[in-house]
Motif scaffolding. Structure first.
Motif, PDB file in Angstrom:
ATOM      1  N   GLU A 175     -10.867 -16.756  41.973  1.00 52.14           N
ATOM      2  CA  GLU A 175     -11.844 -17.585  42.691  1.00 52.14           C
ATOM      3  C   GLU A 175     -12.113 -17.015  44.087  1.00 52.14           C
ATOM      4  OE1 GLU A 175     -11.186 -21.903  42.599  1.00 52.14           O
ATOM      5  OE2 GLU A 175      -9.886 -21.568  40.856  1.00 52.14           O
ATOM      6  N   LEU A 176     -11.049 -16.623  44.763  1.00 53.87           N
ATOM      7  CA  LEU A 176     -11.204 -16.040  46.099  1.00 53.87           C
ATOM      8  C   LEU A 176     -12.000 -14.739  46.050  1.00 53.87           C
ATOM      9  CD1 LEU A 176      -7.622 -16.734  47.461  1.00 53.87           C
ATOM     10  CD2 LEU A 176      -9.752 -17.699  48.372  1.00 53.87           C
ATOM     11  N   LEU A 177     -11.756 -13.934  45.029  1.00 56.25           N
ATOM     12  CA  LEU A 177     -12.502 -12.681  44.884  1.00 56.25           C
ATOM     13  C   LEU A 177     -13.985 -12.942  44.646  1.00 56.25           C
ATOM     14  CD1 LEU A 177      -9.925 -10.640  42.814  1.00 56.25           C
ATOM     15  CD2 LEU A 177     -10.809 -10.018  45.079  1.00 56.25           C
ATOM     16  N   LYS A 178     -14.302 -13.963  43.847  1.00 59.53           N
ATOM     17  CA  LYS A 178     -15.709 -14.319  43.626  1.00 59.53           C
ATOM     18  C   LYS A 178     -16.359 -14.714  44.943  1.00 59.53           C
ATOM     19  CE  LYS A 178     -15.298 -15.864  38.865  1.00 59.53           C
ATOM     20  NZ  LYS A 178     -15.268 -17.016  37.959  1.00 59.53           N
ATOM     21  N   LEU A 179     -15.636 -15.481  45.725  1.00 58.17           N
ATOM     22  CA  LEU A 179     -16.162 -15.875  47.032  1.00 58.17           C
ATOM     23  C   LEU A 179     -16.295 -14.652  47.945  1.00 58.17           C
ATOM     24  CD1 LEU A 179     -14.143 -19.178  47.406  1.00 58.17           C
ATOM     25  CD2 LEU A 179     -16.645 -18.992  47.250  1.00 58.17           C
ATOM     26  N   GLN A 180     -15.302 -13.774  47.903  1.00 59.96           N
ATOM     27  CA  GLN A 180     -15.348 -12.550  48.715  1.00 59.96           C
ATOM     28  C   GLN A 180     -16.554 -11.694  48.335  1.00 59.96           C
ATOM     29  OE1 GLN A 180     -13.835 -11.489  51.286  1.00 59.96           O
ATOM     30  NE2 GLN A 180     -14.036  -9.288  51.281  1.00 59.96           N
ATOM     31  N   ASP A 181     -16.856 -11.646  47.051  1.00 58.60           N
ATOM     32  CA  ASP A 181     -17.968 -10.821  46.561  1.00 58.60           C
ATOM     33  C   ASP A 181     -19.340 -11.422  46.837  1.00 58.60           C
ATOM     34  OD1 ASP A 181     -16.087  -9.047  45.589  1.00 58.60           O
ATOM     35  OD2 ASP A 181     -16.202  -9.780  43.516  1.00 58.60           O
ATOM     36  N   ASN A 182     -19.386 -12.710  47.150  1.00 61.52           N
ATOM     37  CA  ASN A 182     -20.650 -13.411  47.357  1.00 61.52           C
ATOM     38  C   ASN A 182     -21.017 -13.401  48.841  1.00 61.52           C
ATOM     39  OD1 ASN A 182     -22.789 -15.168  47.540  1.00 61.52           O
ATOM     40  ND2 ASN A 182     -21.732 -16.908  46.610  1.00 61.52           N
ATOM     41  N   PRO A 183     -22.032 -12.634  49.221  1.00 60.33           N
ATOM     42  CA  PRO A 183     -22.407 -12.595  50.645  1.00 60.33           C
ATOM     43  C   PRO A 183     -22.987 -13.922  51.136  1.00 60.33           C
ATOM     44  CG  PRO A 183     -23.964 -11.333  49.330  1.00 60.33           C
ATOM     45  CD  PRO A 183     -22.880 -11.778  48.398  1.00 60.33           C
ATOM     46  N   HIS A 184     -23.359 -14.801  50.202  1.00 56.08           N
ATOM     47  CA  HIS A 184     -23.922 -16.102  50.574  1.00 56.08           C
ATOM     48  C   HIS A 184     -22.903 -17.216  50.399  1.00 56.08           C
ATOM     49  CE1 HIS A 184     -27.718 -14.037  50.749  1.00 56.08           C
ATOM     50  NE2 HIS A 184     -27.536 -13.611  49.519  1.00 56.08           N
ATOM     51  N   ARG A 185     -21.644 -16.843  50.375  1.00 54.67           N
ATOM     52  CA  ARG A 185     -20.571 -17.836  50.177  1.00 54.67           C
ATOM     53  C   ARG A 185     -20.567 -18.851  51.307  1.00 54.67           C
ATOM     54  NH1 ARG A 185     -18.072 -12.984  51.418  1.00 54.67           N
ATOM     55  NH2 ARG A 185     -17.421 -12.884  53.578  1.00 54.67           N
ATOM     56  N   ASN A 186     -19.920 -19.948  51.006  1.00 59.13           N
ATOM     57  CA  ASN A 186     -19.752 -21.001  51.987  1.00 59.13           C
ATOM     58  C   ASN A 186     -18.262 -21.033  52.332  1.00 59.13           C
ATOM     59  OD1 ASN A 186     -19.438 -23.486  53.293  1.00 59.13           O
ATOM     60  ND2 ASN A 186     -21.113 -24.400  52.132  1.00 59.13           N
ATOM     61  N   SER A 187     -17.923 -20.818  53.572  1.00 58.40           N
ATOM     62  CA  SER A 187     -16.509 -20.759  53.955  1.00 58.40           C
ATOM     63  C   SER A 187     -15.776 -22.072  53.682  1.00 58.40           C
ATOM     64  CB  SER A 187     -16.351 -20.361  55.425  1.00 58.40           C
ATOM     65  OG  SER A 187     -16.888 -21.348  56.275  1.00 58.40           O
ATOM     66  N   SER A 188     -16.516 -23.158  53.538  1.00 61.84           N
ATOM     67  CA  SER A 188     -15.856 -24.429  53.243  1.00 61.84           C
ATOM     68  C   SER A 188     -15.180 -24.380  51.875  1.00 61.84           C
ATOM     69  CB  SER A 188     -16.846 -25.592  53.314  1.00 61.84           C
ATOM     70  OG  SER A 188     -17.819 -25.483  52.297  1.00 61.84           O
TER      71      SER A 188
END
Length: 134
Positions: free
Chosen positions: A65-78
């Protein structure tokens, strides 16, 4: 670089690297003509990320899950913060459980005379409350 060099540079074992690839945390490595895996600088960065996540106790699923967020430049830090807060809560629960185990073991240990007699509060405690070990 080959898998043994990637392992050396990331502090992981070759087996761990193959497992992370198998679990989809790392894209399948490019292969040389001889069939050996080849890793690049981006692979090393990802492997170091995985190693750090695992060192602080994130599960493979949480790491994914963290890697998916890391890979997403439009992630939401929340989302990252919420996942981490949940992990912290689980760690605190584990810590409390371990502290309770230590207290119980210490109580048994302190009650045991440790002499030549057969009575042993440690064994009695493992059997269950108020039951004597024969």
């Amino acid at each position: 670089m080959n898998i043994s060099e990637a392992a050396r540079q990331t502090g992981l074992s070759a087996k761990q690297i193959r497992d992370y690839e198998k679990h989809g945390l790392l894209a399948p490595a490019q292969r040389h003509n001889n069939g050996y895996r080849h890793y690049n600088e981006n692979d090393l960065i990802r492997l170091k990320f995985i190693r750090h996540a695992r060192e602080v106790g994130f599960s493979l699923q949480q790491t994914a899950e963290l890697l998916k967020l890391q890979d997403n430049p439009h992630r939401n830090s929340s989302e990252v913060k919420a996942l981490t807060a949940k992990h912290i809560e689980a760690l605190n629960t584990q810590i409390q459980s371990l502290q309770n185990m230590v207290l119980e073991l210490q109580r048994w240990h302190d009650a045991c005379k440790g002499d030549g007699c057969p009575e042993c509060p440690i064994l009695e405690g493992l059997v269950g409350s108020n039951q004597k070990v024969s």
